[in-house]
Design a protein around this motif. Structure first.
Motif, mmCIF file in Angstrom:
data_model
loop_
_atom_site.group_PDB
_atom_site.id
_atom_site.type_symbol
_atom_site.label_atom_id
_atom_site.label_comp_id
_atom_site.label_asym_id
_atom_site.label_seq_id
_atom_site.Cartn_x
_atom_site.Cartn_y
_atom_site.Cartn_z
ATOM 1 N N ASN A 198 -4.878 -4.736 1.008
ATOM 2 C CA ASN A 198 -6.140 -4.684 0.259
ATOM 3 C C ASN A 198 -7.015 -3.592 0.866
ATOM 4 O OD1 ASN A 198 -9.113 -5.432 -0.120
ATOM 5 N ND2 ASN A 198 -8.129 -6.855 -1.561
ATOM 6 N N GLU A 199 -7.539 -2.736 0.012
ATOM 7 C CA GLU A 199 -8.288 -1.573 0.492
ATOM 8 C C GLU A 199 -9.464 -1.966 1.372
ATOM 9 O OE1 GLU A 199 -10.757 2.256 -1.321
ATOM 10 O OE2 GLU A 199 -9.694 0.858 -2.658
ATOM 11 N N GLN A 200 -10.145 -3.039 1.008
ATOM 12 C CA GLN A 200 -11.328 -3.450 1.758
ATOM 13 C C GLN A 200 -10.974 -4.045 3.116
ATOM 14 O OE1 GLN A 200 -14.315 -2.738 0.680
ATOM 15 N NE2 GLN A 200 -13.413 -1.829 -1.158
ATOM 16 N N LEU A 201 -9.726 -4.450 3.309
ATOM 17 C CA LEU A 201 -9.313 -5.080 4.570
ATOM 18 C C LEU A 201 -8.337 -4.202 5.348
ATOM 19 C CD1 LEU A 201 -8.733 -8.709 3.239
ATOM 20 C CD2 LEU A 201 -10.668 -7.878 4.570
ATOM 21 N N SER A 202 -8.235 -2.945 4.972
ATOM 22 C CA SER A 202 -7.262 -2.061 5.609
ATOM 23 C C SER A 202 -7.586 -1.787 7.071
ATOM 24 C CB SER A 202 -7.184 -0.740 4.832
ATOM 25 O OG SER A 202 -8.473 -0.103 4.816
ATOM 26 N N LYS A 203 -8.858 -1.917 7.427
ATOM 27 C CA LYS A 203 -9.257 -1.645 8.809
ATOM 28 C C LYS A 203 -9.308 -2.887 9.669
ATOM 29 C CE LYS A 203 -11.923 2.491 7.645
ATOM 30 N NZ LYS A 203 -13.245 3.181 7.727
#
Length: 1170
Positions: free
Chosen positions: A173-178
């Motif tokens: 998920n883009e928002q949880l990539s970090k």
């Protein structure tokens, strides 16, 4: 998107306040019944007031008794205190159930948007950790039970969270990539949650635990038991109190009373079955005569073996024979510690060369305590100091003329040092200027009034040594204990003015120590001597009040102190015995042995929370130990002394953090919490084997006795700065008894004065000589010095700062602490910030009149603008205060106070809606969270930013507050008002210490709301007071006017004035746009800058400086805020480097300029014009 930001948008409209019921606890009820029994209070406490405080007392008690789980359970159930550390610890440990359970005691999910975000972040983290472990079942359970509640607020968000179950790795998920690992994710969440909790209004006033003295609940119970015992019909001296479950009552006397133990050893243990001390075995009244180990904190339980009534049935505090049982708990008055001496070569009943600790006590005669009290080892409000803060650099070397035996710094004037020597000499030094102000040899003031033994002793051997010299509590008195019988008390009136006050023939033999105390709110002097006694004398009359007998050897030292409301005295004798006394003539309360069994001194840390002793045995073994007062045992013994000390080692304490002792030709330092030697300083060599040492009050300076009849002054960085401020300054050391109000003085006036003085002295034959001498002297000086007058722009560097904003007059002006920028506040509530940039002409990036700065704004283009809602712009008083790190500014313009970020210009918060409106702001020098706020209703609010709470309201002025200034050295706040009054407030209890009105010159017309500003000198003892009628320098806290300058009646009023950064100059602006530069040492005019030197030729006559500010590191640069909205920076020419030449110390010269002043100009005192 899985983020709390989207969630908060949806939830924002769901805020609501929820009143929550507070459960009632059996423990609360029992304790409340105890406190309110037997008429101690006539009103019941409500749950929202006293009962709430009682919960805090119980929390403190449980924490001290190590009931950790119960502590947090009570925190959660009461909802009064949110323990952020415990919450974070549980969160880092992943104890999610406990995290939510604890949190639920303070808020619920739907209380407000902050609470929703807090619970959402916790449950989201728990969900992600389950996914990270590939525990799908657990993740589904969390989704259904914990996260589904948020679906009603944001359905899309819940769907996105659910979709994470379909991913092999949720980081896709883009928002949880970090998203990192679990540990780092929890750390990020902890930061976010802390911000949310601090912003949540439901947690207001719940994040800070009250500042309580240790074991406060025990103290209150002690007072209750004491009260109950006072009300007994037949009070017994040794009642047996075994329970708290019922009110105490003494049984009927049935014969002879059982005597108390005559002596108890100090090194006893206090058993704590179940975590609670046994009242029966270790309470204040011992039921049996069998000696038991006695904790130091309970020493007053042991009364004299002589039978005597100890408790009367009278009202509390009125009976002189009230129960003496007491504890030692949190004394408030810092002891003034000790000095020591050469090691005697043989046993002797008379030891003359030593100095000792003292403590200055306060009130007594209130109910005493009974239960042992545990003193916490930590003081969370205490400022921490590093070893780098220790004074190690040799800054001064003084030659006393004979060997120093005792030294003491003035309690207020931090650079004034008293010295007593082995020849009986008294020296008074201003260590800043290296000037010896006084040298007095010993002599008996009234030999006829002395006893025959003293006269015989002096006839046999006239040599007398000083054993102890010490200042009184406020520095107006000092005492000297001599090696033969006598004590001298002298009064101090500033400078070198020392006067005889009392001569007391105190003891038979030597007077070995002396201390000041305040029993019964009366200043007393305590002495001890070779005659084995301790005596208490009235410091005003010299009348003897008490004599304490019981030692079997010469008494070596005394240490008066107080705990709560109990006044007491420790004494040590040459046989190694330590005794303790109350002011009641009922004998010693304890009798125990000190480590070393010979010369011992005792002293508390400056805040009174820790007790230390230092002793040297006859074999030369030295000890410094800390006592555990609740256990009655040595808590720690400090290591690092040489095996055989060559003298009696003397010690001192500094800043509640360090210990110091003179040993092995050096000064040794210890951290109070570490027994190992911290560091050793040899002061560049030349020290005796056991040097005498003495810190000043702030610990910035250390006086050390040196070889060859010398004294070395060691300093830390602050001390070095303090000493530098005293260079070339005369007014500090001048004895001033009256304000020196300057007036225009002619040569004829000076001749007349000299003639009158000659005639008064009967020297009329030299009148003509006087006339000739004065006239010649004045004419010679006129040739040497001339006032510097700057009339043209080519004679100085001036710069008007660029301004593309439409602003009105500049009301407030300040340089940033870095010196790179200038901040102004205009009367229309807009702030302007100019920044100097690095370029070829300004490589050091500093404010200068040679380079044009940039009027700075953030990229957003917003302005820092104060709240002016509902205010009258003409009545509003703009004010601001800049934080020490230049990161934010507090400001107000008649409306709410705003806190601005200096980088982004964003408003961080606003508070304190008027009325009353703020008129002046000042940060506390040690704590940026505490602000003094002057108000237009004449009050001063002491406000704490973190809990958003006004802690104190100070009242003493009759008109609005116009100035506030803190002193870091004196721990005082000086305030000024439109009533032309100055007030001094102690920052410890925020009580007024002194007040006085400015001396307005006769015939001067003053505006109804004329401002008075105050600013401390760099020494933090003297301060500048500025009024439209005068500039004056005062000494705090006595508010004595040291210097005063008054303009002529026809002159323009003063608009503002300020010290230069080094406090050597005073810059003053006038309503005719003239600027004057004075020497701060004597307020003599040295340079006058006319308006034509910096203003355009065609400018209006109504343009003049409203405020003037000095550069923080360039003493010859200042800036002015004008009535037309302009800001000017002025500097002298580079070829000159400074503003004029200082006038002679006694200036009676005639200026070469015309005697008539410039139009509307001010004139200065000893000079014909400015």
């Amino acid at each position: 998107m899985v983020s709390s930001a989207n969630f908060s948008k949806t939830a924002k409209g769901q805020e609501r306040q929820q009143l929550r019921r507070i459960p009632v606890y059996h423990l609360l009820c029992a304790a409340t019944d105890l406190f309110f029994s037997r008429g101690c209070f006539v009103v019941k406490a409500t749950m929202s007031s006293l009962s709430r405080e009682l919960v805090f007392l119980i929390l403190q008690f449980l924490d001290e008794e190590k009931f950790k789980e119960t502590v947090h359970k009570l925190e959660q159930e009461s909802g009064f205190f949110f323990n952020m550390k415990y919450f974070e610890d549980e969160m880092y440990s992943g104890n999610w159930e406990e995290v939510e359970r604890y949190l639920s005691g303070f808020t619920k999910v739907d209380d407000n948007r902050y609470s929703m975000k807090i619970f959402f972040e916790i449950r989201k983290q728990k969900y992600l950790e389950a996914l990270d472990k590939h525990d799908r079942a657990k993740a589904v359970e969390i989704l259904v039970k914990d996260l589904k509640v948020f679906a009603s607020f944001n359905e899309e968000l819940f769907k996105e969270i659910t979709q994470l179950l379909t991913l092999e790795n949720f980081r896709e998920n883009e928002q949880l990539s970090k998203y990192g690992d679990t540990k780092s994710a929890r750390a990020v969440m902890a930061v976010e949650l802390k911000k949310l909790i601090e912003a949540n209004p439901l947690f207001r006033d719940k994040l800070q635990f009250p500042n309580l003295k240790s074991s406060r609940l025990r103290t209150l119970i002690n007072q209750s038991l004491n009260w109950q015992h006072q009300l007994c019909k037949s009070p017994r001296p040794n009642p047996d109190i075994k329970t708290l479950f019922v009110d105490h009552s003494c049984g009927q006397p049935n014969g002879a009373r059982v005597p108390s133990p005559a002596s108890n050893p100090l090194l006893g243990s206090m058993p704590k079955p179940g975590g609670f001390p046994s009242l029966g075995a270790h309470g204040p009244f011992q039921p049996t005569p069998v000696p038991v180990p006695t904790p130091l904190a309970s020493w007053m339980s042991n009364t004299s073996s002589v039978a005597h009534p100890t408790v009367s049935g009278g009202a509390i505090g009125l009976s002189a024979s009230a129960n003496p049982a007491a504890i030692l708990k949190h004394p408030r008055t810092p002891p003034t510690n000790n000095l020591a001496v050469d090691y005697p070569l043989a046993d002797s009943d008379h030891i003359s060369k030593r100095t000792r600790p003292i403590g200055v006590s306060d009130e007594a005669n209130l109910p005493v305590n009974i239960l042992p009290v545990t003193i916490s080892a930590q003081n969370h409000s205490q400022r921490l100091y590093s070893p780098d803060d220790l004074p190690k650099t040799v800054a001064r070397t003084l030659n006393q003329g004979s060997s120093p035996m005792s030294m003491d710094f003035h309690p207020v004037q931090q650079t004034i040092l008293l010295v007593g020597t082995n020849m009986g000499d008294i020296g008074l030094w201003e260590v800043g200027s290296r000037e010896r102000l006084v040298l007095k040899n010993f002599k008996v003031w009234d030999i006829g009034a002395c006893s025959m033994p003293l006269q015989a002793a002096l006839a046999k051997d006239p040599v007398v040594s000083v054993n102890r010299i010490i200042w009184g509590p406020d520095g107006t008195l000092f005492g000297v204990a001599y090696s033969k019988h006598v004590v001298h008390l002298c009064s101090y009136h500033g400078g070198g003015d020392i006067r005889q006050h009392l001569e007391i023939d105190a003891h038979l033999g030597g007077v070995n120590d002396l201390a000041f105390s305040h029993p019964n709110k009366q200043l007393c002097v305590i002495t001890c001597g070779d005659d084995k006694t301790i005596k208490v004398w009235d410091a005003a009359t010299g009348a003897k009040q008490y004599t304490f007998e019981g030692h079997e050897a010469a008494v070596f030292s005394v240490c008066p102190h107080h705990k709560e409301n109990i006044q007491f005295i420790f004494s040590t004798a040459l046989d190694g015995k330590i005794k303790a006394w109350l002011y009641d003539n009922l004998g010693s309360r304890v009798d125990y042995d000190a480590p070393g069994h010979w010369c011992t001194t005792m002293a508390y840390s400056a805040d009174g929370s820790r007790l230390f002793s230092c002793g040297t045995s006859k074999d030369g073994e030295s000890y410094i130990v800390e006592w555990n007062e609740s256990e009655g045992a040595v808590k720690r013994t400090y290591q690092g002394f040489q095996k055989r000390s060559l003298g009696v080692v003397q010690f001192d304490t500094i800043r509640n953090r360090f210990l110091a002792a003179g040993d092995d030709f050096a000064i040794k330092f210890w951290d109070m919490d570490n027994v190992n030697l911290l560091t050793t300083v040899d002061a560049d060599g030349g020290l005796p084997a056991s040097p005498r040492i003495r810190f000043n009050k702030e610990g910035m300076l250390l006086a050390v006795s040196a070889n060859e009849i010398g004294i070395k002054i060691l300093a830390n960085a602050d001390g070095l700065r303090l000493l530098r401020t005293f260079e070339n300054r005369s007014f500090i050391s001048e004895p001033v008894t009256k304000p020196q109000v300057n007036s225009v003085t002619t040569i004829a006036d000076r001749v007349a004065t000299a003639v009158a003085m000659a005639e008064v002295n009967g020297d009329t034959g030299s009148v003509m000589d006087v006339k000739s001498k004065v006239t010649d002297e004045s004419l010679d000086k006129s040739k040497i010095w001339k006032l510097t007058e700057i009339k043209e722009q080519a004679q100085c560097r001036s710069l008007r700062l660029p301004d593309n904003l439409r602003t009105t007059k500049i009301s407030r002006l300040i340089y940033t602490n870095s010196g790179f920028s200038i901040l102004a506040l205009a009367s229309n509530a807009i702030h302007l910030l100019w920044k100097w940039q690095r370029n070829d002409r300004n490589t050091n990036v500093k404010a200068t009149a040679s380079v044009v700065p940039q009027l700075w704004q953030p990229p957003s283009g917003i302005l820092m603008t104060n709240d002016i809602t509902g205010t009258n712009s003409e009545e509003a008083v703009p004010c601001f205060a800049l934080s020490k790190n230049d990161s934010y500014v507090l400001s107000a313009s008649g409306g709410k106070i705003s806190l601005f970020n200096m980088i982004s210009f964003k408003t961080m918060t606003t508070f304190m809606r008027p009325p009353p409106a703020a008129t002046f702001l000042a940060f506390h020098p040690q704590d940026n969270n505490i602000i003094a706020i002057g108000m237009d209703d004449c009050s001063i609010h002491i406000y704490n930013i973190r809990p958003d709470e006004v802690k104190f309201k100070l009242r003493g002025h009759s008109k609005r507050i116009t100035g506030l200034a803190f002193s870091r050295v004196l721990s005082v706040l000086v305030s000024s008002g439109a009533d032309a009054q100055l007030c001094v407030w102690g920052t410890d209890g925020w009580e007024m210490q002194k007040n006085r009105f400015l001396q307005i010159p006769a015939g001067q017309k003053v505006a109804a709301l004329s401002e008075t500003r105050v600013q401390f000198h760099q020494d933090n003892v003297h301060f500048l007071a500025v009024h439209e009628t005068q500039i004056a320098i005062y000494e705090a806290p006595k508010l004595e006017c040291v210097k005063q300058w008054v303009p002529r009646e026809s002159s323009a009023p003063i608009s503002h004035a300020t010290f230069s950064c080094d406090s050597h100059l005073v810059y003053a602006s006038f309503l005719d746009a003239t600027v004057c530069v004075f020497s701060a040492a004597n307020l003599k005019l040295r340079c006058q800058i006319n308006p034509t030197a910096y203003l355009p030729a065609n400018i209006s006559s109504t343009v003049y400086p409203l405020v003037i500010a000095s550069h923080p590191s360039e003493p010859n640069q200042f800036a002015m805020g004008m009535t037309d909205g302009g800001v000017y920076v002025l500097e002298p020419l580079e070829s000159e480097g400074k503003w004029g030449v200082p006038p002679p110390a006694e200036n009676g010269s005639v200026s070469s300029m015309s005697a008539a002043p410039a139009a509307g100009g001010a004139s200065c005192s000893d000079q014909p014009q400015r």
